[in-house]
Scaffold this motif. Structure first.
Motif, PDB file in Angstrom:
ATOM      1  N   ASP A   1       0.815  -1.215   0.000  1.00  0.00           N
ATOM      2  CA  ASP A   1       0.000   0.000   0.000  1.00  0.00           C
ATOM      3  C   ASP A   1       0.849   1.266   0.000  1.00  0.00           C
ATOM      4  O   ASP A   1       0.445   2.290  -0.546  1.00  0.00           O
ATOM      5  CB  ASP A   1      -0.942   0.020   1.207  1.00  0.00           C
ATOM      6  N   MET A   2       2.014   1.200   0.609  1.00  0.00           N
ATOM      7  CA  MET A   2       2.880   2.384   0.649  1.00  0.00           C
ATOM      8  C   MET A   2       3.493   2.687  -0.715  1.00  0.00           C
ATOM      9  O   MET A   2       3.682   3.845  -1.067  1.00  0.00           O
ATOM     10  CB  MET A   2       4.018   2.178   1.659  1.00  0.00           C
ATOM     11  N   PHE A   3       3.804   1.642  -1.466  1.00  0.00           N
ATOM     12  CA  PHE A   3       4.588   1.847  -2.678  1.00  0.00           C
ATOM     13  C   PHE A   3       3.835   1.583  -3.974  1.00  0.00           C
ATOM     14  O   PHE A   3       4.434   1.602  -5.043  1.00  0.00           O
ATOM     15  CB  PHE A   3       5.861   0.994  -2.618  1.00  0.00           C
TER      16      PHE A   3
ATOM     17  N   MET B   1       1.760   2.328  -7.192  1.00  0.00           N
ATOM     18  CA  MET B   1       1.626   3.497  -8.058  1.00  0.00           C
ATOM     19  C   MET B   1       0.319   3.352  -8.831  1.00  0.00           C
ATOM     20  O   MET B   1       0.239   2.595  -9.796  1.00  0.00           O
ATOM     21  CB  MET B   1       2.801   3.585  -9.039  1.00  0.00           C
ATOM     22  N   ASP B   2      -0.713   4.040  -8.361  1.00  0.00           N
ATOM     23  CA  ASP B   2      -2.015   3.936  -9.022  1.00  0.00           C
ATOM     24  C   ASP B   2      -2.547   5.294  -9.464  1.00  0.00           C
ATOM     25  O   ASP B   2      -3.725   5.442  -9.768  1.00  0.00           O
ATOM     26  CB  ASP B   2      -3.022   3.243  -8.100  1.00  0.00           C
TER      27      ASP B   2
ATOM     28  N   GLU C   1      -2.854   7.866  -7.633  1.00  0.00           N
ATOM     29  CA  GLU C   1      -3.431   8.563  -6.481  1.00  0.00           C
ATOM     30  C   GLU C   1      -2.329   8.840  -5.464  1.00  0.00           C
ATOM     31  O   GLU C   1      -1.355   8.094  -5.383  1.00  0.00           O
ATOM     32  CB  GLU C   1      -4.515   7.696  -5.825  1.00  0.00           C
TER      33      GLU C   1
ATOM     34  N   THR D   1      -0.373   8.726  -2.027  1.00  0.00           N
ATOM     35  CA  THR D   1      -0.281   7.695  -0.996  1.00  0.00           C
ATOM     36  C   THR D   1      -0.935   8.203   0.283  1.00  0.00           C
ATOM     37  O   THR D   1      -0.651   9.315   0.723  1.00  0.00           O
ATOM     38  CB  THR D   1       1.194   7.359  -0.715  1.00  0.00           C
TER      39      THR D   1
ATOM     40  N   LEU E   1       0.836   7.223   6.410  1.00  0.00           N
ATOM     41  CA  LEU E   1       1.367   5.941   6.864  1.00  0.00           C
ATOM     42  C   LEU E   1       0.519   5.342   7.985  1.00  0.00           C
ATOM     43  O   LEU E   1       0.241   4.143   7.989  1.00  0.00           O
ATOM     44  CB  LEU E   1       2.818   6.097   7.318  1.00  0.00           C
TER      45      LEU E   1
ATOM     46  N   ILE F   1      -2.529   3.690   6.580  1.00  0.00           N
ATOM     47  CA  ILE F   1      -2.175   2.423   5.927  1.00  0.00           C
ATOM     48  C   ILE F   1      -1.922   1.347   6.984  1.00  0.00           C
ATOM     49  O   ILE F   1      -2.429   0.225   6.890  1.00  0.00           O
ATOM     50  CB  ILE F   1      -0.923   2.597   5.042  1.00  0.00           C
TER      51      ILE F   1
END
Length: 104
Positions: A65-67, A69-70, A72, A74, A77, A80
């Motif tokens: 979830d942190m990394f 690339m969609d 949007e 991030t 933290l 997440i």
């Protein structure tokens, strides 16, 4: 261990007396201190299966979830982490952490 074997060999054989140096070498090194310090940790690992199942998945999910690339931004933290911590249960994690610390 090798030093004790060499010393025993040079002393004429592998009798109990000649191998007494092995115990001395262990006592002088970190080996026995570490064994004493961590003596309860294997039992903790045996009785806490989440260490090998849930926690690796939890960390994998957080990292993904942190990394990801969609396109949007991030999320924060903490957001997440809480998403994934709640899947396992914060209380279970705290209990396991306390149990692990006490095993040391």
């Amino acid at each position: 261990a090798a030093q004790a074997v060499i010393k025993a060999y040079q002393g004429g054989g592998y009798s109990e007396g000649n191998l007494q140096a092995y115990r001395s070498y262990l006592e002088e090194s970190f080996v026995l201190r570490d064994m004493k310090l961590y003596r309860n940790f294997p039992k903790f690992l045996e009785t806490t299966p989440r260490v090998f199942s849930d926690y690796p998945k939890l960390l994998e999910g957080i990292m993904a979830d942190m990394f990801v690339m969609d396109g949007e931004p991030t999320p924060a933290l903490m957001k997440i982490m809480m998403k994934h911590l709640n899947k396992v249960g914060v209380l279970k994690i705290a209990r396991d952490a306390w149990k692990g610390v006490r095993a040391l």
